[in-house]
Design a protein around this motif. Structure first.
Motif, short mmCIF file in Angstrom:
data_model
loop_
_atom_site.label_atom_id
_atom_site.label_comp_id
_atom_site.label_asym_id
_atom_site.label_seq_id
_atom_site.Cartn_x
_atom_site.Cartn_y
_atom_site.Cartn_z
N ASN A 172 67.63 25.81 11.61
CA ASN A 172 66.97 26.98 11.05
C ASN A 172 66.43 26.63 9.67
OD1 ASN A 172 66.06 29.47 10.40
ND2 ASN A 172 68.04 30.49 10.39
N ASP A 173 65.11 26.37 9.62
CA ASP A 173 64.49 26.03 8.34
C ASP A 173 63.81 27.23 7.70
OD1 ASP A 173 62.46 26.33 10.11
OD2 ASP A 173 61.52 24.39 9.77
N SER A 174 64.18 28.44 8.13
CA SER A 174 63.61 29.65 7.57
C SER A 174 64.19 29.93 6.19
CB SER A 174 63.89 30.83 8.50
OG SER A 174 63.53 32.04 7.89
N ASP A 175 63.44 30.72 5.41
CA ASP A 175 63.92 31.12 4.09
C ASP A 175 64.99 32.20 4.17
OD1 ASP A 175 62.25 29.37 2.67
OD2 ASP A 175 60.55 30.74 2.88
N ILE A 176 65.24 32.71 5.38
CA ILE A 176 66.36 33.64 5.59
C ILE A 176 67.41 32.92 6.44
CG2 ILE A 176 67.09 35.80 6.66
CD1 ILE A 176 64.39 36.97 6.06
N GLN A 177 68.60 32.82 5.93
CA GLN A 177 69.69 32.17 6.66
C GLN A 177 70.49 33.22 7.43
OE1 GLN A 177 72.06 29.26 4.44
NE2 GLN A 177 70.54 29.33 2.79
N ILE A 178 70.76 32.92 8.70
CA ILE A 178 71.58 33.78 9.55
C ILE A 178 72.97 33.18 9.64
CG2 ILE A 178 71.83 34.80 11.83
CD1 ILE A 178 68.81 34.54 12.18
N LEU A 179 73.97 33.93 9.20
CA LEU A 179 75.33 33.42 9.13
C LEU A 179 76.25 34.24 10.03
CD1 LEU A 179 75.51 32.98 5.24
CD2 LEU A 179 74.89 31.25 6.94
N GLU A 566 53.99 36.12 3.36
CA GLU A 566 54.28 34.99 4.23
C GLU A 566 55.05 35.45 5.47
OE1 GLU A 566 56.54 32.74 1.49
OE2 GLU A 566 54.81 31.73 0.61
N PRO A 567 54.65 34.99 6.67
CA PRO A 567 55.39 35.36 7.88
C PRO A 567 56.73 34.63 7.93
CG PRO A 567 53.61 33.83 8.41
CD PRO A 567 53.46 34.16 6.96
N ILE A 568 57.77 35.35 8.33
CA ILE A 568 59.13 34.80 8.37
C ILE A 568 59.66 34.90 9.80
CG2 ILE A 568 61.50 35.03 7.55
CD1 ILE A 568 59.59 34.06 5.41
N ASN A 569 60.17 33.79 10.32
CA ASN A 569 60.83 33.77 11.62
C ASN A 569 62.13 32.99 11.48
OD1 ASN A 569 61.48 32.12 14.21
ND2 ASN A 569 60.25 33.82 14.98
N ALA A 570 63.24 33.66 11.73
CA ALA A 570 64.56 33.02 11.65
C ALA A 570 65.28 33.21 12.97
CB ALA A 570 65.38 33.60 10.51
N LYS A 571 65.98 32.15 13.44
CA LYS A 571 66.68 32.20 14.72
C LYS A 571 68.10 31.67 14.59
CE LYS A 571 62.54 31.53 17.57
NZ LYS A 571 61.91 30.68 18.61
N GLN A 572 68.96 32.17 15.47
CA GLN A 572 70.32 31.67 15.58
C GLN A 572 70.83 32.01 16.98
OE1 GLN A 572 72.56 29.47 15.13
NE2 GLN A 572 72.80 29.86 12.92
N TYR A 573 71.85 31.27 17.44
CA TYR A 573 72.39 31.49 18.77
C TYR A 573 73.91 31.61 18.72
CZ TYR A 573 67.78 29.88 20.23
OH TYR A 573 66.42 29.74 20.39
N PHE A 574 74.46 32.32 19.70
CA PHE A 574 75.91 32.37 19.86
C PHE A 574 76.23 32.67 21.32
CE2 PHE A 574 74.62 36.71 18.95
CZ PHE A 574 75.38 37.48 19.83
N ASN A 575 77.47 32.46 21.70
CA ASN A 575 77.91 32.71 23.07
C ASN A 575 78.86 33.89 23.14
OD1 ASN A 575 76.66 30.93 24.85
ND2 ASN A 575 77.97 29.22 24.23
#
Length: 577
Positions: A172-179, A566-575
């Motif tokens: 995830n190289d977005s400027d918003i981090q998903i934790l 600026e357009p922002i796209n942030a992704k993360q995954y979990f099970n």
């Protein structure tokens, strides 16, 4: 300064359009030079998923930007979102209100929708006037296990599908981090989603979707970072009738008459939408009888009424302009590819959707309430007739209860008058009389109208300037059942079907920590969270959601436009297991 600039640009747009509209026929469009003077807009749609089953809701968020400064656009106030199939079939067609370039909606995919690939198309009327890149287009796949597959649109393959890998390696190289606190969560467990930004540059309004990944991937997912990839050029006919909607929704059309004494030039037209919070508007025709009426208030009804406000009202006909048509022949459709080994998965998911929908009454999305306000503001004197001894007729009610309002005898009947604040001045103007938001020209019909049907009467005594017309005061009468028009519709009142904008909603969120009654209700949600208007205004913020009974891999997507445009796209995954 920015607000003044925006108002100035809006004025320029009106002047550009006005000059074009008066010099071109109704079958012409604005010439290229004038089009180039209009501000440009781009549109993008973040959908919760691009693979949907019938019986499921499709959620989406609209972003409209101004390419010149890359910021969210303050111009268009209405966006149009359509899901189009091959051979010009339309699954849904929705009108979305925009606030600061953002709006959202949802649609329950009907059970009769055939399996296949569809095009999600979105546009603003401002954008349609751009010579190129005037609409947003992307692919959406729909699965329907209840109807036969049409081989013209769907290809069934023998080979094994590419099932999802449960490995959760993501960069995830977005400027918003998903934790997240973990990469694996149990069923019906609370999850705290933390968002972290390095600077205030990322502050803004975002859309968040958390959706289970499908066992097939028939379409490439959209990414707001690649905004320009989804801008397509589609030819639209009859553009002169589709004025950019800069202040709200526009209702447009033309009046015609065969009566030589009845002019179509500079005539006042009223639009009424009778409901609990009625809408009343007045517009003026141009020299060719065309009119544009702006609606900026929220409303729910699909029914409206038009009339010409003059003595020849019975002699006019209205023609309302149709909405812009997007021809599917200009779009390229690919066949939907399905593998035979997905049959069990498709059946299982469809059965779970049916069970989920059987409990939909306990999991409803709630419409946001509409504030009760009228065009005349808060300056009226209001009379709730329940607070008084009721009298049989409206005439008696005026005499005994309503001050400064009366029926004046005329040669051919009666006229309702409102006494001016300056009592010694006799106003030459008529009073504006409304009942359930409908303009009443023949006051005699109200003389003996039963006051037992009336709930409220509001009165304004000042001169009132509205829609280019001057009135000596306003009398607004509201019936108890809001049904006056059902039994008292005059011939000159033309009913019209309105293309009503979608009402804003608060989307349902499961809370297992508070509601024990949910323990025995099946939970097969594959969309764990859809939050179209999530504001980030701190460097660290969070949002909570609950997992469902559905195990699998879930994808978190956050999209939006930061305050630098600026357009922002942030992704993360979990099970979920």
């Amino acid at each position: 300064m920015k607000t003044i600039k925006n108002y100035f640009l809006v004025l320029v747009i009106f002047l550009i359009w006005d000059g074009s509209a008066q010099n071109l026929s109704t079958n012409s469009s604005i010439d290229l030079k004038r089009k180039q003077n209009l501000p440009k807009e781009r549109i993008y749609v973040h959908s919760h998923s691009q693979n949907v089953f019938v019986g499921e809701s499709f959620y989406y968020k609209v972003y409209v930007t101004a390419p010149k400064d890359k910021q969210l656009s303050n111009f268009s106030k209405i966006a149009y979102v359509r899901l189009i199939g091959q051979e010009n079939s339309v699954v849904f067609n929705q009108k979305i209100k925009l606030k600061g370039g953002e709006g959202y909606g949802n649609y329950l995919i009907p059970s009769e929708t055939p399996t296949g690939n569809y095009k999600l198309v979105a546009f603003t009327k401002m954008g349609l006037h751009q010579p190129k890149n005037n609409v947003f287009v992307t692919d959406i796949s729909i699965i329907n296990p209840y109807t036969p597959i049409d081989p013209k649109f769907v290809t069934v393959k023998e080979e094994t599908s590419n099932h999802l890998n449960s490995e959760l390696n993501v960069t995830n190289d977005s400027d918003i981090q998903i934790l997240l606190t973990d990469s694996i969560f149990g069923k019906r467990k609370k999850v705290e989603l933390k968002l972290k930004t390095e600077s205030s540059d990322e502050f803004g309004m975002y859309s968040i979707s958390i959706t289970k990944q499908n066992h097939f991937s028939s379409t490439q997912k959209t990414d707001i970072s690649n905004f320009d990839n989804y801008q397509k050029t589609v030819q639209i006919d009859d553009l002169i009738n589709h004025f950019p909607e800069l202040r709200g929704e526009l209702i447009s059309g033309i009046i015609k008459t065969s009566n030589k004494n009845a002019s179509i030039k500079q005539q006042h037209i009223s639009l009424s939408i009778p409901e609990e919070n009625y809408v009343f508007k007045i517009g003026i025709t141009d020299d060719e009888g065309r009119f544009f009426i702006n609606i900026d208030e929220p409303y729910l009804s699909n029914n409206g009424f038009l009339q010409v406000l003059n003595e020849f009202a019975d002699d006019y006909e209205f023609k309302i302009n149709d909405e812009p048509i997007i021809n599917a022949s200009a779009l390229t459709f690919q066949n939907l590819n399905l593998s035979k080994d997905l049959e069990d998965y498709i059946i299982e998911r469809s059965v779970k959707n049916q069970i989920q929908n059987n409990y939909s009454s306990a999991k409803q999305n709630l419409p946001k309430p509409i504030d009760k306000s009228y065009f005349y503001g808060d300056n009226a004197t209001e009379y709730n007739l329940d607070d008084f001894t009721r009298f049989p007729t409206l005439d008696e009610t005026f005499t005994e209860i309503i001050k400064n309002v009366w029926f004046k005898r005329r040669d051919n009947g009666y006229e309702i008058r409102v006494r001016a604040v300056d009592d010694f001045l006799r106003s030459p103007f008529e009073s504006l009389v409304l009942i359930d938001g409908i303009y009443v020209s023949d006051h005699t019909k109200l003389y003996e109208y039963s006051a037992y049907n009336i709930q409220n009467i509001s009165v304004i005594r000042d001169k009132y300037y509205y829609g280019g017309k001057i009135f000596q005061g306003v009398i607004s009468i509201e019936t108890i059942e809001k049904d006056y028009i059902n039994n008292n519709q005059p011939d000159h009142l033309q009913p019209i079907q309105l293309f009503t904008p979608e009402q804003e909603k608060s989307y349902y969120k499961v809370d297992y920590g508070q509601k024990d009654e949910l323990d025995n209700i099946p939970d097969f949600r594959t969309t764990l969270l859809w939050e179209p208007m999530f504001r980030i205004e701190k460097l660290k913020t969070s949002i909570e959601f609950y997992t469902s009974d559905e195990s699998g891999t879930y994808e978190i997507i956050i999209e939006g436009i930061n305050k630098n445009g600026e357009p922002i796209n942030a992704k993360q995954y979990f099970n979920v297991r």
